[in-house]
Design a protein around this motif. Structure first.
Motif, PDB file in Angstrom:
ATOM      1  N   ALA A   1     -10.995   8.333 -34.542  1.00 50.04           N
ATOM      2  CA  ALA A   1     -11.281   7.605 -35.784  1.00 50.04           C
ATOM      3  C   ALA A   1     -12.302   8.367 -36.625  1.00 50.04           C
ATOM      4  N   PHE A   2     -13.347   8.875 -36.005  1.00 50.09           N
ATOM      5  CA  PHE A   2     -14.361   9.625 -36.752  1.00 50.09           C
ATOM      6  C   PHE A   2     -13.813  10.968 -37.231  1.00 50.09           C
ATOM      7  N   TYR A   3     -12.921  11.578 -36.457  1.00 45.30           N
ATOM      8  CA  TYR A   3     -12.260  12.808 -36.896  1.00 45.30           C
ATOM      9  C   TYR A   3     -11.420  12.531 -38.142  1.00 45.30           C
ATOM     10  N   MET A   4     -10.652  11.443 -38.095  1.00 48.77           N
ATOM     11  CA  MET A   4      -9.810  11.101 -39.243  1.00 48.77           C
ATOM     12  C   MET A   4     -10.659  10.828 -40.486  1.00 48.77           C
ATOM     13  N   GLU A   5     -11.824  10.227 -40.272  1.00 55.00           N
ATOM     14  CA  GLU A   5     -12.694   9.924 -41.411  1.00 55.00           C
ATOM     15  C   GLU A   5     -13.378  11.179 -41.943  1.00 55.00           C
ATOM     16  N   HIS A   6     -14.020  11.932 -41.079  1.00 53.69           N
ATOM     17  CA  HIS A   6     -14.884  13.021 -41.529  1.00 53.69           C
ATOM     18  C   HIS A   6     -14.184  14.360 -41.693  1.00 53.69           C
ATOM     19  N   LEU A  45     -11.010  -3.628 -42.427  1.00 50.54           N
ATOM     20  CA  LEU A  45     -10.368  -3.977 -41.155  1.00 50.54           C
ATOM     21  C   LEU A  45     -10.409  -2.810 -40.170  1.00 50.54           C
ATOM     22  N   CYS A  46     -10.373  -1.585 -40.677  1.00 45.87           N
ATOM     23  CA  CYS A  46     -10.509  -0.415 -39.798  1.00 45.87           C
ATOM     24  C   CYS A  46     -11.878  -0.415 -39.115  1.00 45.87           C
ATOM     25  N   TRP A  47     -12.907  -0.760 -39.890  1.00 47.72           N
ATOM     26  CA  TRP A  47     -14.256  -0.834 -39.309  1.00 47.72           C
ATOM     27  C   TRP A  47     -14.306  -1.883 -38.207  1.00 47.72           C
ATOM     28  N   LEU A  48     -13.694  -3.026 -38.447  1.00 47.24           N
ATOM     29  CA  LEU A  48     -13.710  -4.073 -37.428  1.00 47.24           C
ATOM     30  C   LEU A  48     -12.945  -3.652 -36.176  1.00 47.24           C
ATOM     31  N   ARG A  62     -12.796  -0.606 -35.102  1.00 48.76           N
ATOM     32  CA  ARG A  62     -13.726   0.286 -34.408  1.00 48.76           C
ATOM     33  C   ARG A  62     -14.706  -0.515 -33.570  1.00 48.76           C
ATOM     34  N   PHE A  63     -15.205  -1.625 -34.139  1.00 45.62           N
ATOM     35  CA  PHE A  63     -16.127  -2.467 -33.376  1.00 45.62           C
ATOM     36  C   PHE A  63     -15.447  -3.067 -32.159  1.00 45.62           C
ATOM     37  N   GLY A  64     -14.158  -3.360 -32.267  1.00 44.49           N
ATOM     38  CA  GLY A  64     -13.412  -3.854 -31.108  1.00 44.49           C
ATOM     39  C   GLY A  64     -13.371  -2.816 -29.988  1.00 44.49           C
ATOM     40  N   PHE A  65     -13.123  -1.553 -30.350  1.00 40.10           N
ATOM     41  CA  PHE A  65     -13.126  -0.495 -29.331  1.00 40.10           C
ATOM     42  C   PHE A  65     -14.530  -0.247 -28.802  1.00 40.10           C
ATOM     43  N   MET A  66     -15.536  -0.371 -29.670  1.00 40.11           N
ATOM     44  CA  MET A  66     -16.923  -0.220 -29.195  1.00 40.11           C
ATOM     45  C   MET A  66     -17.262  -1.324 -28.197  1.00 40.11           C
ATOM     46  N   ALA A  92      -9.891  -9.615 -29.683  1.00 38.01           N
ATOM     47  CA  ALA A  92     -10.406  -9.711 -31.051  1.00 38.01           C
ATOM     48  C   ALA A  92      -9.933  -8.520 -31.871  1.00 38.01           C
ATOM     49  N   GLY A  93      -9.999  -7.337 -31.279  1.00 38.16           N
ATOM     50  CA  GLY A  93      -9.511  -6.144 -31.972  1.00 38.16           C
ATOM     51  C   GLY A  93      -8.021  -6.224 -32.254  1.00 38.16           C
ATOM     52  N   LEU A  94      -7.264  -6.765 -31.310  1.00 34.22           N
ATOM     53  CA  LEU A  94      -5.818  -6.925 -31.491  1.00 34.22           C
ATOM     54  C   LEU A  94      -5.533  -7.879 -32.648  1.00 34.22           C
ATOM     55  N   GLY A  95      -6.321  -8.933 -32.758  1.00 39.30           N
ATOM     56  CA  GLY A  95      -6.150  -9.865 -33.870  1.00 39.30           C
ATOM     57  C   GLY A  95      -6.401  -9.196 -35.211  1.00 39.30           C
TER      58      GLY A  95
END
Length: 161
Positions: A21-26, A35-38, A40-44, A76-79
């Motif tokens: 995800a960070f590679y795709m961003e940076h 929603l992408c940020w959320l 990421r929080f699900g994976f965190m 939650a991430g799946l939702g």
């Protein structure tokens, strides 16, 4: 394979997915939507649960508790991924308007308002900017979240020998 090493593997998978995800961003220049940020929080969250379980090395009920926490955070991430997939499936005339960036919202809005806005999704969330094997980013995250939920439920309900 012991449950401790299962949790280690889950942590490594979550860390690898966040690295992508960070590679795709940076590197690729893809700006994450709310929603992408959320997601990421699900994976965190799932990764943190798995790391704690690995370090703790639980047995018996401890494995079940960590399995439940893993299933809840991944669920939650799946939702959230499902919400983004739904937005991406809307006809163009029904897509919500684009909104400000997450960084801007965090600067000017209270945290709860940022969360409410992020959960609704914006037009940015409906835009498909990358595909691999026909699936968009939330499609892939939904698959990984579903696998994490299944693993958490397996750890929660498996019979001990």
């Amino acid at each position: 394979m012991t449950s401790r090493w299962v949790f280690a593997g889950i942590f490594l998978v979550c860390a690898a997915l966040l690295a992508v995800a960070f590679y795709m961003e940076h590197v690729m220049g893809l700006e994450p939507c709310p929603l992408c940020w959320l997601q990421r929080f699900g994976f965190m969250g799932a990764g943190l649960v798995a790391l704690l379980a690995f370090l703790h090395g639980p047995s018996g009920w401890g494995i079940r508790v960590y399995g439940l926490l893993l299933a809840l955070s991944a669920g939650a991430g799946l939702g959230v991924a499902g919400r983004q997939l739904w937005l991406q499936s809307l006809p163009p005339d029904q897509v919500p308007a684009c909104g400000p960036s997450v960084d801007y919202m965090l600067e000017v809005l209270p945290w709860l308002d940022v969360l409410k806005t992020a959960l609704k999704g914006t037009g940015d969330c409906a835009e498909v900017v990358w595909r691999f094997l026909g699936l968009s980013i939330p499609g892939w995250t939904a698959i990984f979240f579903a696998l994490l939920v299944a693993t958490g439920l397996f750890l929660l309900f498996r019979r001990r020998s």
